[in-house]
Design a protein around this motif. Sequence first.
Motif, PDB file in Angstrom:
ATOM      1  N   GLY A 190      25.552 -15.640  -6.345  1.00  0.00           N
ATOM      2  CA  GLY A 190      24.319 -15.327  -5.637  1.00  0.00           C
ATOM      3  C   GLY A 190      23.637 -14.054  -6.085  1.00  0.00           C
ATOM      4  O   GLY A 190      22.820 -13.502  -5.354  1.00  0.00           O
ATOM      5  N   ARG A 191      23.944 -13.576  -7.295  1.00  0.00           N
ATOM      6  CA  ARG A 191      23.341 -12.335  -7.798  1.00  0.00           C
ATOM      7  C   ARG A 191      22.315 -12.638  -8.879  1.00  0.00           C
ATOM      8  O   ARG A 191      22.349 -12.060  -9.969  1.00  0.00           O
ATOM      9  CB  ARG A 191      24.422 -11.386  -8.316  1.00  0.00           C
ATOM     10  CG  ARG A 191      25.334 -10.823  -7.245  1.00  0.00           C
ATOM     11  CD  ARG A 191      24.548 -10.120  -6.123  1.00  0.00           C
ATOM     12  NE  ARG A 191      23.575  -9.160  -6.633  1.00  0.00           N
ATOM     13  CZ  ARG A 191      23.873  -7.894  -6.927  1.00  0.00           C
ATOM     14  NH1 ARG A 191      25.108  -7.453  -6.768  1.00  0.00           N
ATOM     15  NH2 ARG A 191      22.930  -7.085  -7.371  1.00  0.00           N
ATOM     16  N   GLY A 192      21.425 -13.548  -8.574  1.00  0.00           N
ATOM     17  CA  GLY A 192      20.369 -13.849  -9.531  1.00  0.00           C
ATOM     18  C   GLY A 192      19.455 -12.667  -9.785  1.00  0.00           C
ATOM     19  O   GLY A 192      18.753 -12.618 -10.809  1.00  0.00           O
ATOM     20  N   ASP A 193      19.463 -11.681  -8.878  1.00  0.00           N
ATOM     21  CA  ASP A 193      18.589 -10.523  -9.028  1.00  0.00           C
ATOM     22  C   ASP A 193      18.968  -9.639 -10.204  1.00  0.00           C
ATOM     23  O   ASP A 193      18.178  -8.798 -10.638  1.00  0.00           O
ATOM     24  CB  ASP A 193      18.609  -9.696  -7.740  1.00  0.00           C
ATOM     25  CG  ASP A 193      20.008  -9.218  -7.387  1.00  0.00           C
ATOM     26  OD1 ASP A 193      20.913 -10.071  -7.270  1.00  0.00           O
ATOM     27  OD2 ASP A 193      20.198  -8.000  -7.217  1.00  0.00           O
ATOM     28  N   VAL A 194      20.197  -9.793 -10.731  1.00  0.00           N
ATOM     29  CA  VAL A 194      20.627  -8.941 -11.847  1.00  0.00           C
ATOM     30  C   VAL A 194      20.442  -9.639 -13.200  1.00  0.00           C
ATOM     31  O   VAL A 194      20.730  -9.054 -14.242  1.00  0.00           O
ATOM     32  CB  VAL A 194      22.108  -8.516 -11.685  1.00  0.00           C
ATOM     33  CG1 VAL A 194      22.318  -7.803 -10.374  1.00  0.00           C
ATOM     34  CG2 VAL A 194      23.052  -9.727 -11.778  1.00  0.00           C
ATOM     35  N   SER A 199       6.597 -14.081 -16.120  1.00  0.00           N
ATOM     36  CA  SER A 199       6.782 -12.691 -15.693  1.00  0.00           C
ATOM     37  C   SER A 199       6.793 -12.524 -14.179  1.00  0.00           C
ATOM     38  O   SER A 199       6.881 -11.399 -13.690  1.00  0.00           O
ATOM     39  CB  SER A 199       5.682 -11.817 -16.294  1.00  0.00           C
ATOM     40  OG  SER A 199       4.405 -12.211 -15.823  1.00  0.00           O
ATOM     41  N   ASN A 200       6.703 -13.617 -13.433  1.00  0.00           N
ATOM     42  CA  ASN A 200       6.717 -13.536 -11.968  1.00  0.00           C
ATOM     43  C   ASN A 200       8.112 -13.144 -11.499  1.00  0.00           C
ATOM     44  O   ASN A 200       9.047 -13.947 -11.549  1.00  0.00           O
ATOM     45  CB  ASN A 200       6.300 -14.879 -11.363  1.00  0.00           C
ATOM     46  CG  ASN A 200       6.221 -14.829  -9.849  1.00  0.00           C
ATOM     47  OD1 ASN A 200       6.536 -13.810  -9.217  1.00  0.00           O
ATOM     48  ND2 ASN A 200       5.786 -15.922  -9.247  1.00  0.00           N
ATOM     49  N   SER A 201       8.267 -11.912 -11.044  1.00  0.00           N
ATOM     50  CA  SER A 201       9.596 -11.402 -10.686  1.00  0.00           C
ATOM     51  C   SER A 201      10.213 -12.145  -9.505  1.00  0.00           C
ATOM     52  O   SER A 201      11.427 -12.080  -9.298  1.00  0.00           O
ATOM     53  CB  SER A 201       9.511  -9.906 -10.369  1.00  0.00           C
ATOM     54  OG  SER A 201       8.598  -9.670  -9.305  1.00  0.00           O
ATOM     55  N   ALA A 202       9.396 -12.873  -8.732  1.00  0.00           N
ATOM     56  CA  ALA A 202       9.949 -13.657  -7.620  1.00  0.00           C
ATOM     57  C   ALA A 202      10.843 -14.780  -8.136  1.00  0.00           C
ATOM     58  O   ALA A 202      11.679 -15.301  -7.384  1.00  0.00           O
ATOM     59  CB  ALA A 202       8.815 -14.238  -6.778  1.00  0.00           C
ATOM     60  N   ASN A 203      10.691 -15.152  -9.414  1.00  0.00           N
ATOM     61  CA  ASN A 203      11.500 -16.233  -9.985  1.00  0.00           C
ATOM     62  C   ASN A 203      12.729 -15.727 -10.736  1.00  0.00           C
ATOM     63  O   ASN A 203      13.426 -16.517 -11.361  1.00  0.00           O
ATOM     64  CB  ASN A 203      10.638 -17.070 -10.947  1.00  0.00           C
ATOM     65  CG  ASN A 203       9.580 -17.873 -10.216  1.00  0.00           C
ATOM     66  OD1 ASN A 203       9.803 -18.322  -9.091  1.00  0.00           O
ATOM     67  ND2 ASN A 203       8.423 -18.043 -10.837  1.00  0.00           N
ATOM     68  N   ARG A 204      12.997 -14.430 -10.676  1.00  0.00           N
ATOM     69  CA  ARG A 204      14.182 -13.899 -11.350  1.00  0.00           C
ATOM     70  C   ARG A 204      15.444 -14.540 -10.753  1.00  0.00           C
ATOM     71  O   ARG A 204      15.659 -14.506  -9.543  1.00  0.00           O
ATOM     72  CB  ARG A 204      14.262 -12.379 -11.213  1.00  0.00           C
ATOM     73  CG  ARG A 204      15.425 -11.749 -11.984  1.00  0.00           C
ATOM     74  CD  ARG A 204      15.457 -10.245 -11.814  1.00  0.00           C
ATOM     75  NE  ARG A 204      14.315  -9.577 -12.430  1.00  0.00           N
ATOM     76  CZ  ARG A 204      14.266  -9.216 -13.701  1.00  0.00           C
ATOM     77  NH1 ARG A 204      15.306  -9.457 -14.494  1.00  0.00           N
ATOM     78  NH2 ARG A 204      13.194  -8.618 -14.178  1.00  0.00           N
ATOM     79  N   GLY A 205      16.265 -15.118 -11.605  1.00  0.00           N
ATOM     80  CA  GLY A 205      17.477 -15.771 -11.142  1.00  0.00           C
ATOM     81  C   GLY A 205      17.251 -17.167 -10.593  1.00  0.00           C
ATOM     82  O   GLY A 205      18.212 -17.868 -10.273  1.00  0.00           O
ATOM     83  N   ARG A 206      15.984 -17.587 -10.473  1.00  0.00           N
ATOM     84  CA  ARG A 206      15.659 -18.910  -9.958  1.00  0.00           C
ATOM     85  C   ARG A 206      15.205 -19.836 -11.083  1.00  0.00           C
ATOM     86  O   ARG A 206      15.567 -21.001 -11.113  1.00  0.00           O
ATOM     87  CB  ARG A 206      14.568 -18.829  -8.890  1.00  0.00           C
ATOM     88  CG  ARG A 206      14.950 -17.980  -7.682  1.00  0.00           C
ATOM     89  CD  ARG A 206      13.824 -17.899  -6.657  1.00  0.00           C
ATOM     90  NE  ARG A 206      13.559 -19.200  -6.062  1.00  0.00           N
ATOM     91  CZ  ARG A 206      12.480 -19.921  -6.308  1.00  0.00           C
ATOM     92  NH1 ARG A 206      11.555 -19.491  -7.153  1.00  0.00           N
ATOM     93  NH2 ARG A 206      12.307 -21.090  -5.720  1.00  0.00           N
ATOM     94  N   ILE A 207      14.372 -19.297 -11.986  1.00  0.00           N
ATOM     95  CA  ILE A 207      13.926 -20.070 -13.153  1.00  0.00           C
ATOM     96  C   ILE A 207      14.386 -19.312 -14.396  1.00  0.00           C
ATOM     97  O   ILE A 207      13.912 -18.201 -14.660  1.00  0.00           O
ATOM     98  CB  ILE A 207      12.403 -20.264 -13.154  1.00  0.00           C
ATOM     99  CG1 ILE A 207      11.958 -20.996 -11.877  1.00  0.00           C
ATOM    100  CG2 ILE A 207      11.963 -21.054 -14.376  1.00  0.00           C
ATOM    101  CD1 ILE A 207      10.469 -21.187 -11.750  1.00  0.00           C
ATOM    102  N   LEU A 208      15.332 -19.896 -15.115  1.00  0.00           N
ATOM    103  CA  LEU A 208      15.942 -19.240 -16.267  1.00  0.00           C
ATOM    104  C   LEU A 208      15.319 -19.807 -17.541  1.00  0.00           C
ATOM    105  O   LEU A 208      15.439 -21.000 -17.823  1.00  0.00           O
ATOM    106  CB  LEU A 208      17.456 -19.475 -16.278  1.00  0.00           C
ATOM    107  CG  LEU A 208      18.191 -19.202 -14.960  1.00  0.00           C
ATOM    108  CD1 LEU A 208      19.654 -19.567 -15.094  1.00  0.00           C
ATOM    109  CD2 LEU A 208      18.033 -17.747 -14.556  1.00  0.00           C
TER     110      LEU A 208
END
Length: 575
Positions: free
Chosen positions: A311-315, A411-420
């Motif tokens: 659950g650490r997609g933010d990193v 570049s949408n940071s809301a998709n970090r860890g969600r769309i790779l």
Amino acid sequence: MQQYPNWAQLFARKYLSKTLNHFTLHGNIRDLVLTREEEEERTAFSRFTRFLGDELFAPRDVVIMYDRAGGIYFRDEQSRADFYRALPSPYANAAGQPAEPLPKLPVSVLPLLEKYFRLRLEEGKSVACIIDYAETIIPNADNSSAAAEDRNALVNLLKWMQDPIFLAADFTVVLLAENLADLNRNLVQSPYNAAIKVGLPDMADRRTFIQHFFDYSVDRIRAHSNPSPEVLAQQTAGLSFIQLRSLLAHAVENKEKLTFETLVAKKKELIEAEAHDLLEFVNTAFTLDHVAGHRQVKKHLRSASQALQHGRGDVLPMGWLVCGPVGTGKTFLVSCFAGEVGVPMVKLKNFRSQWQGVTEGNLEKILTLLEAMAPVAVMIDEADAYLGDRAASGDSGVSSRVFAKIASFMSNSANRGRILWFLMTARPDLMPVDLKRQGRAEEHLALFYPDTEEERIEIFEAMKRKTGLVMTKNEVPESIRLGKHTYSGADMEAALTRARFRAAAAGKQRVSLEILEETFADFIPPTYPEEIELQTLLAVKECTSRALLPDRFRHLKLDDIAERISELKMQLEGI
């Protein structure tokens, strides 16, 4: 009190600002709409246009709907009767009854509607007009080449947007189109128009729909599905309510209990059908354990996989650029990563079209699906050629707009860890810096041909399994062990297939060490030494981690690499 979807709440806020009267709803507009009654804890699902007429515009005195095929129709009998009372001859008689069929073409319908709107707004009535399939009325086209009918329709709508009487009155026009890119840009970009995207259902809404479908009985859900309601809702990301209903109804009607396998297969089928062959699922039964060589890169990707599973997609980085000479297994490595992490992986297919507006509409649909399917990995092979760049010309600016749209989405940071994102190329120098910078494909991985005896033997064994080669003795050819020649995985696969052919020609089922040695001695892979050296040095230069480089490249000076790259390019260009 009723709770409406987020897009409807945004619609209401913009309307109450009293600064505009035109709204363009796009995206998932052919789906059902979920409404909740908080006090009575009830849920309801309505058709989209019915929700607009009966819920969103319930207080309006008159609600009129129009599409090019069906013509003018009405929310209720009261609206219909009022419209005919105001109609001039020959469409209505003196008693306000229909006399002639109403016109259907925009060139006749829009002026007729305008007369009616002005009449009723002067009387203080509140009016809403819903125009469906708006792309067939004001299609995306250059105004100079657009048909006269399309230009007339555009002018009519633009006049309504800016008319002081319409702006001051309780008057609203809603245009419905699946893709915003299909509509005329002059209207979409007008300050008097608000474009609102209707998204696909999120996990909570899908869970609500599943419970509603089975009459809120968890036991009934479990009778038809092995996954629990929570898991079933999670695994159906990317599906609309209508698609979800189709999936559940299929299981109930055919008495086929949903399993993980059937769920994945059905979801894949539904999404690919919805995407109109714009997306292709990458199916893989492999993990990074099946990748030979590339030890440091595999270690890096395993760390990313573990972070995502915890659950650490933010990193995680927003995306990876995977580069290296041809035949180093870039596509296979990325596919195996998807199998490792357990998320679906899709490949973008050719979404470009020769017809104006279709390319951008296709891209809009793709990006909407990716957002709804998250978490998801996206593979783009030959990214240097596929994505183009901001300076592309010669197609009325379509390529540059497509590039800008993809770059903005990545570049949408809301998709970090969600769309790779995984961009693969043998020529990273041909890719725009915009896509390779931090915040997009920010981690650059470099793959190379096997460098050590251990790596060469590992790839040899992997290619034996892949080609089905069976040896009389489990031995490794000397040319592989000693590294007399540099073979890519693809080269080695071709050589082993040729060895099997030689054994079969001699009537043998197994391949002897002698046949293998003869084959490798005879094998001349297609070789382009300057191109391979160039691709190798470009990968070294592009790599963003020194630890991922083989020892022989780790301490090279960047200036020396850049100088040699320039020499190779001049040689290849014949300068």
